[in-house]
Design an enzyme around this catalytic site. Sequence first.
Site, PDB file in Angstrom:
ATOM      1  N   ARG A   1       3.908  11.737   4.246  1.00 26.97           N
ATOM      2  CA  ARG A   1       3.563  11.009   3.022  1.00 26.97           C
ATOM      3  C   ARG A   1       2.272  11.551   2.409  1.00 26.97           C
ATOM      4  O   ARG A   1       1.363  11.952   3.145  1.00 26.97           O
ATOM      5  CB  ARG A   1       3.386   9.514   3.320  1.00 26.97           C
ATOM      6  CG  ARG A   1       4.613   8.844   3.890  1.00 26.97           C
ATOM      7  CD  ARG A   1       4.369   7.383   4.214  1.00 26.97           C
ATOM      8  NE  ARG A   1       3.348   7.201   5.237  1.00 26.97           N
ATOM      9  CZ  ARG A   1       2.980   6.021   5.740  1.00 26.97           C
ATOM     10  NH1 ARG A   1       3.562   4.920   5.304  1.00 26.97           N
ATOM     11  NH2 ARG A   1       2.043   5.937   6.662  1.00 26.97           N
ATOM     12  N   ARG A  57       1.005   6.971   0.394  1.00 23.34           N
ATOM     13  CA  ARG A  57       0.314   5.924   1.165  1.00 23.34           C
ATOM     14  C   ARG A  57      -1.133   5.885   0.688  1.00 23.34           C
ATOM     15  O   ARG A  57      -1.831   6.897   0.667  1.00 23.34           O
ATOM     16  CB  ARG A  57       0.384   6.273   2.653  1.00 23.34           C
ATOM     17  CG  ARG A  57      -0.376   5.295   3.574  1.00 23.34           C
ATOM     18  CD  ARG A  57       0.187   3.897   3.510  1.00 23.34           C
ATOM     19  NE  ARG A  57      -0.307   3.063   4.593  1.00 23.34           N
ATOM     20  CZ  ARG A  57      -1.490   2.448   4.606  1.00 23.34           C
ATOM     21  NH1 ARG A  57      -2.328   2.607   3.577  1.00 23.34           N
ATOM     22  NH2 ARG A  57      -1.849   1.708   5.619  1.00 23.34           N
ATOM     23  N   ASP A  82       0.798  -1.229   0.000  1.00 27.20           N
ATOM     24  CA  ASP A  82       0.000   0.000   0.000  1.00 27.20           C
ATOM     25  C   ASP A  82       0.835   1.287   0.000  1.00 27.20           C
ATOM     26  O   ASP A  82       0.313   2.375   0.197  1.00 27.20           O
ATOM     27  CB  ASP A  82      -0.956   0.022   1.205  1.00 27.20           C
ATOM     28  CG  ASP A  82      -0.226  -0.195   2.529  1.00 27.20           C
ATOM     29  OD1 ASP A  82       0.950   0.207   2.639  1.00 27.20           O
ATOM     30  OD2 ASP A  82      -0.831  -0.765   3.455  1.00 27.20           O
ATOM     31  N   GLU A 142       1.493  -6.538   6.650  1.00 28.96           N
ATOM     32  CA  GLU A 142       2.838  -5.989   6.820  1.00 28.96           C
ATOM     33  C   GLU A 142       3.918  -6.896   6.229  1.00 28.96           C
ATOM     34  O   GLU A 142       3.820  -8.124   6.273  1.00 28.96           O
ATOM     35  CB  GLU A 142       3.133  -5.782   8.318  1.00 28.96           C
ATOM     36  CG  GLU A 142       2.235  -4.785   9.018  1.00 28.96           C
ATOM     37  CD  GLU A 142       2.424  -3.356   8.511  1.00 28.96           C
ATOM     38  OE1 GLU A 142       3.434  -3.090   7.845  1.00 28.96           O
ATOM     39  OE2 GLU A 142       1.550  -2.518   8.792  1.00 28.96           O
ATOM     40  N   THR A 151      -2.627  -3.039   3.673  1.00 28.45           N
ATOM     41  CA  THR A 151      -2.202  -4.377   3.254  1.00 28.45           C
ATOM     42  C   THR A 151      -1.409  -5.038   4.379  1.00 28.45           C
ATOM     43  O   THR A 151      -0.852  -4.351   5.243  1.00 28.45           O
ATOM     44  CB  THR A 151      -1.339  -4.310   1.979  1.00 28.45           C
ATOM     45  OG1 THR A 151      -0.190  -3.487   2.233  1.00 28.45           O
ATOM     46  CG2 THR A 151      -2.121  -3.742   0.813  1.00 28.45           C
TER      47      THR A 151
END
Length: 246
Positions: A121, A69, A55, A77, A75
């Site tokens: 992000r 992001r 992701d 890890e 999703t």
Amino acid sequence: MKKKLFKPLAASLLSFTLLAGSFTPAFNNESNQTAEAALPKTAAKVTVNEVVDGDTIKVTYKGKKETVRMILIDTPETKHPDKCVQLYGPEATAYTKKYLLDKKKTVSIELDKDSRDQYGRLLAYVYVNETMFNELLLQNGLAKITVFEPNTKYLEKLKAVEAKAKKNKVGIWSSTNAANGGCAPVKKPAPAPSPKPAPKPAPPKKESFKNCTELRKKYPDGVKKGHPAYDAKHDRDKDGWACEKS
């Protein structure tokens, strides 16, 4: 008089109607219109430089290097410092690489109300051509819905996609362990092959001589015990030498 005027007028109207019916106005290609409508007007084209995990991607956006992001999804890890590699995490990353690193496809991003998270992000919906990639990850059971207000523009739509994936037991929804973030099995490195023992040297070929005269033709000083040509019958004094010079 009125009747005579009516007939030519009616005929003219009929001719005009037929002519109008045969006229087809020119439009742009319908598939192009549909494609353009599917991609939000606020979406901006980016170049994908790297896939961090399922992701998270690194892109060039408006001439700057940015980390993106994806919004409303999470999703499993693969690189979290405090978590194991979770089930379907590697698959999600591979899926994202397959689609977003394909240079033949156009990738765009659409921002929501909050454009950045606490790490700086960009928060975005990602599109491959005209298809929302966030949705594709949910559809294939490679992500879950994760809500961070106020970025909820497509929440209801994506909830429906997730519900269908759950119903069909796709990806992470195929097992309780995966759905709860279970760890992917650790692949043990293949054991190193055991070194093969060095082959034993072949024993020297035994040499046989009729007598010492014959032996000394090849070995003038005689031979020591253990030599291929040594024979106890030629070692009369039993000193461990055969056919030595006296």
